[in-house]
Design a protein around this motif. Structure first.
Motif, PDB file in Angstrom:
ATOM      1  N   LEU A   1       0.823  -1.208   0.000  1.00 46.96           N
ATOM      2  CA  LEU A   1       0.000   0.000   0.000  1.00 46.96           C
ATOM      3  C   LEU A   1       0.856   1.258   0.000  1.00 46.96           C
ATOM      4  CD1 LEU A   1      -2.823  -1.076   2.488  1.00 46.96           C
ATOM      5  CD2 LEU A   1      -3.065  -0.675   0.032  1.00 46.96           C
ATOM      6  N   ILE A   2       2.026   1.209   0.636  1.00 50.92           N
ATOM      7  CA  ILE A   2       2.899   2.375   0.665  1.00 50.92           C
ATOM      8  C   ILE A   2       3.413   2.731  -0.726  1.00 50.92           C
ATOM      9  CG2 ILE A   2       5.035   1.106   1.086  1.00 50.92           C
ATOM     10  CD1 ILE A   2       3.924   4.421   2.745  1.00 50.92           C
ATOM     11  N   ASP A   3       3.427   1.737  -1.637  1.00 52.17           N
ATOM     12  CA  ASP A   3       3.876   2.000  -3.009  1.00 52.17           C
ATOM     13  C   ASP A   3       2.914   2.904  -3.762  1.00 52.17           C
ATOM     14  OD1 ASP A   3       6.140   0.348  -2.718  1.00 52.17           O
ATOM     15  OD2 ASP A   3       4.994  -1.443  -3.292  1.00 52.17           O
ATOM     16  N   LEU A   4       1.717   3.090  -3.228  1.00 53.24           N
ATOM     17  CA  LEU A   4       0.719   3.930  -3.895  1.00 53.24           C
ATOM     18  C   LEU A   4       0.760   5.379  -3.401  1.00 53.24           C
ATOM     19  CD1 LEU A   4      -2.355   1.492  -3.776  1.00 53.24           C
ATOM     20  CD2 LEU A   4      -0.679   1.771  -5.610  1.00 53.24           C
ATOM     21  N   ARG A   5       1.709   5.674  -2.504  1.00 50.61           N
ATOM     22  CA  ARG A   5       1.745   7.005  -1.904  1.00 50.61           C
ATOM     23  C   ARG A   5       1.813   8.104  -2.963  1.00 50.61           C
ATOM     24  NH1 ARG A   5       3.844   9.446   2.896  1.00 50.61           N
ATOM     25  NH2 ARG A   5       4.544   7.419   3.691  1.00 50.61           N
ATOM     26  N   ASP A   6       2.622   7.924  -3.967  1.00 48.15           N
ATOM     27  CA  ASP A   6       2.818   8.959  -4.980  1.00 48.15           C
ATOM     28  C   ASP A   6       2.036   8.693  -6.270  1.00 48.15           C
ATOM     29  OD1 ASP A   6       4.613  10.375  -3.319  1.00 48.15           O
ATOM     30  OD2 ASP A   6       6.245   9.002  -3.894  1.00 48.15           O
TER      31      ASP A   6
ATOM     32  N   GLY B   1      -3.788   3.976   7.177  1.00 52.63           N
ATOM     33  CA  GLY B   1      -3.162   2.991   8.062  1.00 52.63           C
ATOM     34  C   GLY B   1      -1.678   2.841   7.864  1.00 52.63           C
ATOM     35  N   VAL B   2      -1.181   3.208   6.674  1.00 52.20           N
ATOM     36  CA  VAL B   2       0.264   3.141   6.431  1.00 52.20           C
ATOM     37  C   VAL B   2       0.873   4.542   6.349  1.00 52.20           C
ATOM     38  CG1 VAL B   2       0.194   0.876   5.354  1.00 52.20           C
ATOM     39  CG2 VAL B   2      -0.127   2.913   3.929  1.00 52.20           C
ATOM     40  N   GLY B   3       0.090   5.548   6.774  1.00 56.98           N
ATOM     41  CA  GLY B   3       0.700   6.844   6.997  1.00 56.98           C
ATOM     42  C   GLY B   3       0.514   7.926   5.961  1.00 56.98           C
ATOM     43  N   TYR B   4      -0.455   7.827   5.073  1.00 56.41           N
ATOM     44  CA  TYR B   4      -0.629   8.915   4.110  1.00 56.41           C
ATOM     45  C   TYR B   4      -2.081   9.038   3.669  1.00 56.41           C
ATOM     46  CZ  TYR B   4      -0.790   5.413   0.342  1.00 56.41           C
ATOM     47  OH  TYR B   4      -1.143   4.354  -0.479  1.00 56.41           O
ATOM     48  N   GLU B   5      -2.387  10.199   3.114  1.00 61.33           N
ATOM     49  CA  GLU B   5      -3.684  10.456   2.500  1.00 61.33           C
ATOM     50  C   GLU B   5      -3.579  10.176   1.003  1.00 61.33           C
ATOM     51  OE1 GLU B   5      -6.708  11.471   3.714  1.00 61.33           O
ATOM     52  OE2 GLU B   5      -5.914  11.251   5.753  1.00 61.33           O
ATOM     53  N   PRO B   6      -4.519   9.441   0.436  1.00 59.17           N
ATOM     54  CA  PRO B   6      -4.428   9.143  -1.002  1.00 59.17           C
ATOM     55  C   PRO B   6      -4.537  10.413  -1.840  1.00 59.17           C
ATOM     56  CG  PRO B   6      -6.572   8.495  -0.124  1.00 59.17           C
ATOM     57  CD  PRO B   6      -5.741   8.862   1.053  1.00 59.17           C
ATOM     58  N   ARG B   7      -3.799  10.419  -2.931  1.00 53.77           N
ATOM     59  CA  ARG B   7      -3.834  11.552  -3.854  1.00 53.77           C
ATOM     60  C   ARG B   7      -4.860  11.237  -4.941  1.00 53.77           C
ATOM     61  NH1 ARG B   7       1.670  13.003  -6.839  1.00 53.77           N
ATOM     62  NH2 ARG B   7       0.943  11.421  -8.319  1.00 53.77           N
TER      63      ARG B   7
END
Length: 302
Positions: free
Chosen positions: A192-197, A219-225
């Motif tokens: 899921l962290i791979d989707l951060r950007d 849950g893995v620390g970011y808001e989806p873009r």
């Protein structure tokens, strides 16, 4: 009026038997009762109506004017009762009736259509009324009495306590991307962290998968873009095919979509639980029970 309200169907049947045979003994034989019992019921009917229905002169039985008036009415009443018995029997036997069912858009786009087809082939006389919507909307429709059954996604906090649910399916969620673009990662799974950007295509407000996606990203620390938001399942998949972004979707919706590529989410992954829901305080109809059986039989083939 209060006296007429106490008429019975048995009295009307005995009245018709006498009117048709013009003979009390023959009427009793036709009705399969003792002649004194039939005579008593006819007399009770005359008492209720306050007037003689038959003229009995030297063994001849004829209708009085009141009897002539009652005759077509009695025939119509008994015919309507027979029709009611027949139609209810057809409904109980699943030859006629109505079933109101609901499902989320993603389920409508995958398993639901096949289940409806199988049910219609098995019970062509049952009219199907379908509502497509989010699980919250479907739950509200069930509680209002607008639906008999609904396939809903079980929320993390559990279903509404006023609903009875039966888990019928647990489905993995995948990350969908356009097959025309390079793979998202060079691994068999994606974190899921791979989707951060990555730009994401997001479902409309109130949609189950929207909440699931947002909570997973947080849950893995970011808001989806978000590149685009507000669509139903078909629109979201089409936007992903066009390269607008990626989306987290159920694995089943990618079937027969060659323009999309799906990649599993790395452990622990994401999944959702599908349940068949109905109101707890209302017993299911025969049609609803039959639909449940068809649904479960179909899911066993997947």
């Amino acid at each position: 009026m209060e006296r007429v309200d106490r008429l019975t169907l048995q009295q009307l049947r005995y009245f018709l038997a006498v009117a048709d045979t013009k003979h009390f003994t023959k009427a009793a034989e036709q009705a399969g009762v003792a002649q004194p019992s039939l005579s008593k019921q006819v007399q009770s009917l005359e008492t209720e109506l306050g007037t003689p229905l038959f003229s009995r002169v030297r063994g001849n039985v004829t209708l009085t004017p009141a009897g002539e008036v009652l005759l077509p009415i009695a025939r119509r009443i008994l015919a309507d009762v027979d029709t009611a018995h027949h139609e209810v029997a057809e409904l109980v036997g699943l030859r006629r009736g109505r079933l109101r069912v609901g499902a989320t858009p993603s389920l409508c786009a995958s398993v639901f259509a096949d289940v409806l087809s199988r049910f219609h082939k098995a019970y062509p006389g049952i009219r199907l009324l379908v509502e497509e919507g989010g699980s919250r909307d479907l739950s509200r429709s069930l509680l209002r009495g607008d639906l008999d059954l609904a396939l809903i996604i079980v929320p993390p906090e559990g279903p509404d306590p006023a609903l009875t649910t039966r888990v019928v399916l647990r489905e993995d969620l995948l990350v969908a991307s356009a097959a025309s673009l390079p793979p998202l990662v060079n691994r068999p799974t994606i974190r899921l962290i791979d989707l951060r950007d990555r730009s994401m295509v997001m479902f409309r407000q109130g949609y189950d998968l929207r909440e699931t996606t947002i909570q997973a990203c947080r849950g893995v620390g970011y808001e989806p873009r978000l590149a685009v938001e507000g669509g139903e399942m078909d629109a979201v998949l089409r936007f992903v095919e066009a390269g607008l972004g990626v989306a987290i979707v159920p694995s089943m919706v990618l079937a027969n979509r060659p323009a999309l590529r799906g990649i599993p989410i790395a452990p622990p992954g994401l999944s959702r639980t599908v349940a068949l829901a109905q109101r707890t305080d209302v017993p299911p109809t025969n049609a609803a029970r039959a639909f449940s059986d068809v649904l479960l039989a179909y899911l066993e083939t997947l």
